[in-house]
Design a protein around this motif. Structure first.
Motif, PDB file in Angstrom:
ATOM      1  N   ALA A 219       9.655   5.943   6.070  1.00 18.25           N
ATOM      2  CA  ALA A 219      10.852   6.159   6.883  1.00 18.25           C
ATOM      3  C   ALA A 219      11.938   5.209   6.380  1.00 18.25           C
ATOM      4  N   VAL A 220      13.079   5.773   5.999  1.00 15.31           N
ATOM      5  CA  VAL A 220      14.156   4.984   5.397  1.00 15.31           C
ATOM      6  C   VAL A 220      15.111   4.529   6.487  1.00 15.31           C
ATOM      7  N   LEU A 221      15.423   3.235   6.467  1.00 13.04           N
ATOM      8  CA  LEU A 221      16.372   2.644   7.416  1.00 13.04           C
ATOM      9  C   LEU A 221      17.578   2.158   6.611  1.00 13.04           C
ATOM     10  N   PHE A 222      18.661   2.916   6.661  1.00 12.04           N
ATOM     11  CA  PHE A 222      19.879   2.542   5.917  1.00 12.04           C
ATOM     12  C   PHE A 222      20.748   1.688   6.837  1.00 12.04           C
ATOM     13  N   VAL A 223      20.885   0.404   6.505  1.00 16.51           N
ATOM     14  CA  VAL A 223      21.603  -0.549   7.360  1.00 16.51           C
ATOM     15  C   VAL A 223      23.069  -0.573   6.942  1.00 16.51           C
ATOM     16  N   VAL A 224      23.947  -0.459   7.944  1.00 14.01           N
ATOM     17  CA  VAL A 224      25.400  -0.439   7.723  1.00 14.01           C
ATOM     18  C   VAL A 224      26.019  -1.594   8.497  1.00 14.01           C
ATOM     19  N   ASP A 225      26.931  -2.329   7.847  1.00 17.12           N
ATOM     20  CA  ASP A 225      27.658  -3.423   8.499  1.00 17.12           C
ATOM     21  C   ASP A 225      28.987  -2.880   9.010  1.00 17.12           C
ATOM     22  N   LEU A 226      29.110  -2.764  10.328  1.00 18.95           N
ATOM     23  CA  LEU A 226      30.339  -2.216  10.914  1.00 18.95           C
ATOM     24  C   LEU A 226      31.514  -3.173  10.789  1.00 18.95           C
ATOM     25  N   SER A 227      31.234  -4.479  10.826  1.00 19.57           N
ATOM     26  CA  SER A 227      32.331  -5.453  10.849  1.00 19.57           C
ATOM     27  C   SER A 227      32.954  -5.683   9.487  1.00 19.57           C
ATOM     28  N   GLY A 228      32.251  -5.336   8.405  1.00 18.34           N
ATOM     29  CA  GLY A 228      32.768  -5.605   7.065  1.00 18.34           C
ATOM     30  C   GLY A 228      32.645  -7.037   6.640  1.00 18.34           C
ATOM     31  N   SER A 229      31.918  -7.875   7.405  1.00 18.27           N
ATOM     32  CA  SER A 229      31.766  -9.286   7.035  1.00 18.27           C
ATOM     33  C   SER A 229      30.859  -9.478   5.828  1.00 18.27           C
ATOM     34  N   CYS A 230      30.173  -8.416   5.410  1.00 17.26           N
ATOM     35  CA  CYS A 230      29.324  -8.517   4.223  1.00 17.26           C
ATOM     36  C   CYS A 230      30.147  -8.527   2.946  1.00 17.26           C
ATOM     37  N   GLY A 231      31.435  -8.219   3.044  1.00 16.85           N
ATOM     38  CA  GLY A 231      32.291  -8.179   1.863  1.00 16.85           C
ATOM     39  C   GLY A 231      32.563  -6.775   1.370  1.00 16.85           C
ATOM     40  N   TYR A 232      32.009  -5.761   2.045  1.00 15.17           N
ATOM     41  CA  TYR A 232      32.197  -4.375   1.626  1.00 15.17           C
ATOM     42  C   TYR A 232      32.646  -3.570   2.845  1.00 15.17           C
TER      43      TYR A 232
ATOM     44  N   ASN B  90      13.372  14.751   2.120  1.00 13.39           N
ATOM     45  CA  ASN B  90      12.059  14.907   2.749  1.00 13.39           C
ATOM     46  C   ASN B  90      11.514  13.594   3.298  1.00 13.39           C
ATOM     47  N   LYS B  91      12.408  12.726   3.768  1.00 13.01           N
ATOM     48  CA  LYS B  91      11.981  11.460   4.372  1.00 13.01           C
ATOM     49  C   LYS B  91      12.741  11.265   5.676  1.00 13.01           C
ATOM     50  N   PRO B  92      12.089  10.751   6.711  1.00 14.21           N
ATOM     51  CA  PRO B  92      12.824  10.426   7.941  1.00 14.21           C
ATOM     52  C   PRO B  92      13.884   9.370   7.651  1.00 14.21           C
ATOM     53  N   LEU B  93      15.107   9.604   8.083  1.00 19.40           N
ATOM     54  CA  LEU B  93      16.224   8.713   7.762  1.00 19.40           C
ATOM     55  C   LEU B  93      16.962   8.338   9.038  1.00 19.40           C
ATOM     56  N   ILE B  94      17.197   7.030   9.190  1.00 21.09           N
ATOM     57  CA  ILE B  94      17.957   6.503  10.327  1.00 21.09           C
ATOM     58  C   ILE B  94      19.053   5.599   9.788  1.00 21.09           C
ATOM     59  N   ILE B  95      20.259   5.767  10.290  1.00 23.66           N
ATOM     60  CA  ILE B  95      21.383   4.887   9.936  1.00 23.66           C
ATOM     61  C   ILE B  95      21.507   3.851  11.048  1.00 23.66           C
ATOM     62  N   ALA B  96      21.242   2.582  10.716  1.00 27.18           N
ATOM     63  CA  ALA B  96      21.291   1.488  11.693  1.00 27.18           C
ATOM     64  C   ALA B  96      22.600   0.731  11.512  1.00 27.18           C
ATOM     65  N   CYS B  97      23.486   0.819  12.487  1.00 30.88           N
ATOM     66  CA  CYS B  97      24.776   0.123  12.444  1.00 30.88           C
ATOM     67  C   CYS B  97      24.578  -1.291  12.990  1.00 30.88           C
TER      68      CYS B  97
ATOM     69  N   ASP C 114       0.863  -1.181   0.000  1.00 32.60           N
ATOM     70  CA  ASP C 114       0.000   0.000   0.000  1.00 32.60           C
ATOM     71  C   ASP C 114       0.903   1.236   0.000  1.00 32.60           C
ATOM     72  N   PRO C 115       0.935   2.017  -1.095  1.00 32.77           N
ATOM     73  CA  PRO C 115       1.874   3.149  -1.160  1.00 32.77           C
ATOM     74  C   PRO C 115       1.529   4.288  -0.210  1.00 32.77           C
ATOM     75  N   ASN C 116       0.317   4.307   0.367  1.00 32.04           N
ATOM     76  CA  ASN C 116      -0.118   5.455   1.153  1.00 32.04           C
ATOM     77  C   ASN C 116      -0.107   5.209   2.657  1.00 32.04           C
ATOM     78  N   THR C 117       0.155   3.994   3.094  1.00 30.18           N
ATOM     79  CA  THR C 117       0.109   3.702   4.518  1.00 30.18           C
ATOM     80  C   THR C 117       1.457   3.984   5.167  1.00 30.18           C
ATOM     81  N   ARG C 118       1.515   3.823   6.492  1.00 27.74           N
ATOM     82  CA  ARG C 118       2.776   4.034   7.238  1.00 27.74           C
ATOM     83  C   ARG C 118       3.763   2.929   6.874  1.00 27.74           C
ATOM     84  N   THR C 119       4.941   3.309   6.374  1.00 29.33           N
ATOM     85  CA  THR C 119       5.875   2.343   5.802  1.00 29.33           C
ATOM     86  C   THR C 119       7.283   2.596   6.324  1.00 29.33           C
ATOM     87  N   ILE C 120       7.985   1.502   6.626  1.00 28.86           N
ATOM     88  CA  ILE C 120       9.415   1.538   6.940  1.00 28.86           C
ATOM     89  C   ILE C 120      10.152   0.819   5.819  1.00 28.86           C
ATOM     90  N   LEU C 121      11.104   1.495   5.196  1.00 28.56           N
ATOM     91  CA  LEU C 121      11.825   0.958   4.042  1.00 28.56           C
ATOM     92  C   LEU C 121      13.257   0.652   4.456  1.00 28.56           C
TER      93      LEU C 121
END
Length: 670
Positions: free
Chosen positions: A250-263, A281-288, A165-172
């Motif tokens: 609301a955008v959740l940008f996930v970051v791998d601190l350990s580098g085990s993802c290969g990057y 214009n979007k709420p943004l959180i960086i999740a380590c 649903d493009p109009n409802t409360r969404t976490i991406l």
């Protein structure tokens, strides 16, 4: 905006099935008997009805398909762009346009031939005109068969798309591949996304739902994105970019601190800055993530600076929500570990809270709030005088509340009893203390356990524990005696002679070899290529192999080999000498000729003989199994099936070709 349910799109038949469906329906729903003795007007009406009915069926079925498929210009831009990346908008519109053209052509053909049928002067001519009309309609449908097949594939894929649903409360959730996005959505929702320790496990959008403040929230897991130009992104990455561009979430940008993802963290920061315009214009959180492998406190100074820069950029993206508001960096950088679930709920709550605040601010700035304020009236009572009137509670009520509080302080709750008696998992609540009985002492009486009409207490031996101890002591003494006897009988390796030691080592090697062969056979489960027998020396049946086997067992192979050779010599045919002399016996070592090999076939082993390793006890069991197998495939071969899984049912007699006017004597079935 029109919302579409992609799962309810009508199934699109193939070109051949389309023709069979329409012609069979025409054959069933229209009259089938006409005579040349009828009036010519009646004959014309008979065939005109068939042409019109066929055209109306084609029109109805094609129109249903065209209406069920969504129009890319009418639906939400997110779905329009998603369908464009998945199926190519031009091909999609072209296929629907060809169907629309086919519908118009069939309507034109119907009008032309109905006009011709009005001037038909005989039954034969009217019949041929009807036949030509239906044939041209079917030809038009067969020409659009590729479009029908393409639309059916699109329909099947669209029915499997998640309901977003493009109009409802969404976490991406977005980020590099293998940083923990799917693990996060599995923790906070009931979604079951596949998680594997390699990149691009998630190849499409997955949706889960969670609750926060009694509201339903939509959580979307997107495939991983790599840091390269937009023109080089593949279809899987474009799904994530489309969701980021067109969904208010609301955008959740996930970051791998350990580098085990290969990057490395630098690569992830570069991706963050390259897709930063999508966060506007979007709420943004960086999740380590993966702090259990690499705590944020122990990061190198260069990586810490990268994180601080990303945090400032995230605060600026959030500040764009409110015009003129200063960047608020609090809550823009959070840590979590999906392995230990530490900080997962805090990240979810922070994302939900930011999006909720943003949605409220947007509504307050919109014009709708003015319409609501015009309809709201808050009544404020007018002050009568300047006299103060404090709340007045009768003294009796206050005394009753004080007495009730004292009683509650004295009474022990079940929680207090649990803490005093060992805590949760140790304390067991007494369920009998609230029983209402005539005598309160009866509450602690032991209830008899009855099974099959007998009281179990009557069959309990009071000395059962003592007898069990005696039995265990007897078993231990017996085991000790047996062990001592075995130690006396066994000989140590030091007492053996050199020949006995060598024989013992040979036996152990043979045992180990047999075990390894068995394990190899068991692990592969016969799923291995088979070597031809003429190249497989381990399966050749000759005297050399037999002699080696007997020698390995410690037996003399001489007598057995001589016996086999004597039987082979007797079985061979004697030949004349080159000079016409007496017969001679061919030497054993001489190679047999091709003619002799062909004639000695009767001495070869028959195919029904059980080979070692085939799993048969003897040749009789193998013969029985072959007979059962041959009988099992008899019916399948009779039905011309390709194999056990062949489930194809051919429509050998389409109804429109084998039904209609019947001959004499075909209707008397009573």
């Amino acid at each position: 905006m029109v919302l579409y349910n992609f799962k309810k799109i009508t199934v699109v038949p193939s070109g051949k099935d389309f023709v069979d469906i329409i012609l069979s329906r025409t054959q069933r729903q229209t009259p089938t008997v006409v005579h040349k003795g009828y009036a010519i007007n009646r004959i014309r009406q008979f065939y005109m009805r068939k042409v019109k009915y066929t055209q109306s069926n084609f029109h109805e079925k094609i129109s249903t398909i065209l209406e069920d498929f969504p129009r890319l210009d009418d639906i939400h831009p997110f779905y329009g762009e998603l369908l464009n990346h998945l199926y190519d908008k031009d091909h999609y519109k072209l296929a629907l346009g060809q169907l629309n053209t086919a519908r118009n052509l069939i309507e034109k053909i119907s009008k032309d031939y109905v006009r011709l049928l009005k001037y038909g002067d005989s039954l034969y001519r009217c019949k041929q005109l009807k036949k030509a009309a239906l044939g041209r309609m079917c030809t038009v449908m067969k020409r659009v068969s590729p479009s029908l097949a393409y639309l059916e594939q699109v329909r099947q894929h669209m029915s499997r798309l998640p309901s977003i649903d493009p109009n409802t409360r969404t976490i991406l959730i977005c980020g590099y591949p293998n940083v923990g996005k799917s693990s996060f959505i599995n923790k906070i929702t009931r979604a079951d996304v596949d998680v594997q320790p390699y990149a691009f496990t998630t190849k499409s959008l997955f949706v889960g739902h969670t609750d926060y403040k009694y509201l339903r929230w939509q959580v979307i897991d997107t495939p991983g994105i790599l840091d390269h130009p937009l023109e080089e992104c593949n279809t899987i990455e474009m799904l994530s970019i489309t969701a980021l561009a067109y969904l208010r979430a609301a955008v959740l940008f996930v970051v791998d601190l350990s580098g085990s993802c290969g990057y490395s963290l630098a690569q992830q920061a570069s991706l963050f800055h390259s897709i930063r315009p999508l966060f506007a214009n979007k709420p943004l959180i960086i999740a380590c993530n993966k702090t259990d492998l690499q705590p944020i406190e122990t990061l190198p100074e260069s990586d810490a600076l990268l994180l601080q820069e990303m945090k400032r950029e995230a605060a600026k993206a959030g500040a764009g929500l409110v015009d003129g508001a200063p960047p608020d960096e609090e809550g823009c950088l959070l840590t979590m570990s999906t392995m230990t679930e530490e900080g997962v709920i805090a990240v979810k709550n922070a994302a939900c809270e930011k999006l909720l605040q943003q949605r409220v601010e947007v509504k307050m700035k919109s014009k709708k709030i003015n319409d609501c304020l015009n309809r709201i009236h808050v009544a404020v009572p007018r002050q009568r005088d300047q006299k103060e009137r404090p709340p007045c509670i009768p003294q009796a009520v206050l005394d009753a509340k004080v007495a009730e509080a004292k009683v509650l302080e004295k009474r022990k709750l079940e929680k207090d009893l649990e803490n005093e008696n060992g805590g949760a998992g140790v304390y067991s609540a007494n369920l009998h203390k609230h029983y209402l009985l005539l005598d309160p002492d009866w509450k602690e009486d032991i209830m008899p356990e009855i099974m099959d009409g007998h009281n179990i207490a009557d069959f309990i031996d009071a000395d059962i524990l003592q007898r069990l101890d005696e039995l265990e002591r007897e078993e231990e003494e017996a085991a000790a005696t047996a062990q001592a006897a075995d130690e006396d009988e066994d000989m140590s390796d030091q007492e053996l002679t050199a020949e006995e030691t060598e024989a013992l080592l040979a036996i152990r090697r043979k045992k180990k070899q047999i075990l390894e062969e068995h394990r190899l056979k068991k692990s592969t489960a016969d799923n291995k290529p088979v070597m031809p027998r003429k190249h497989d020396h381990n399966r050749q049946f000759n005297t050399g192999r037999m002699g080696q086997h007997l020698s390995s067992l410690g037996l003399d192979p001489g007598a057995a080999v001589e016996r086999i050779r004597s039987k082979s010599r007797l079985g061979r045919k004697r030949e004349r000498s080159a000079g016409g002399g007496d017969d001679y016996a061919m030497d054993i070592d001489q190679q047999p000729t091709k003619k002799m090999r062909a004639r000695s076939r009767s001495l070869s082993r028959p195919h029904t003989e059980a080979l070692p390793g085939e799993g048969y006890k003897d040749s009789a069991q193998k013969m029985k199994a072959m007979k059962i197998a041959k009988k099992a495939v008899k019916q399948r071969n009779k039905d011309a099936r390709k194999g056990e899984a062949d489930r194809v049912h051919y429509n050998l007699k389409p109804k429109h070709l084998f039904s209609g006017k019947r001959g004499t004597g075909k209707t008397d079935r009573r």
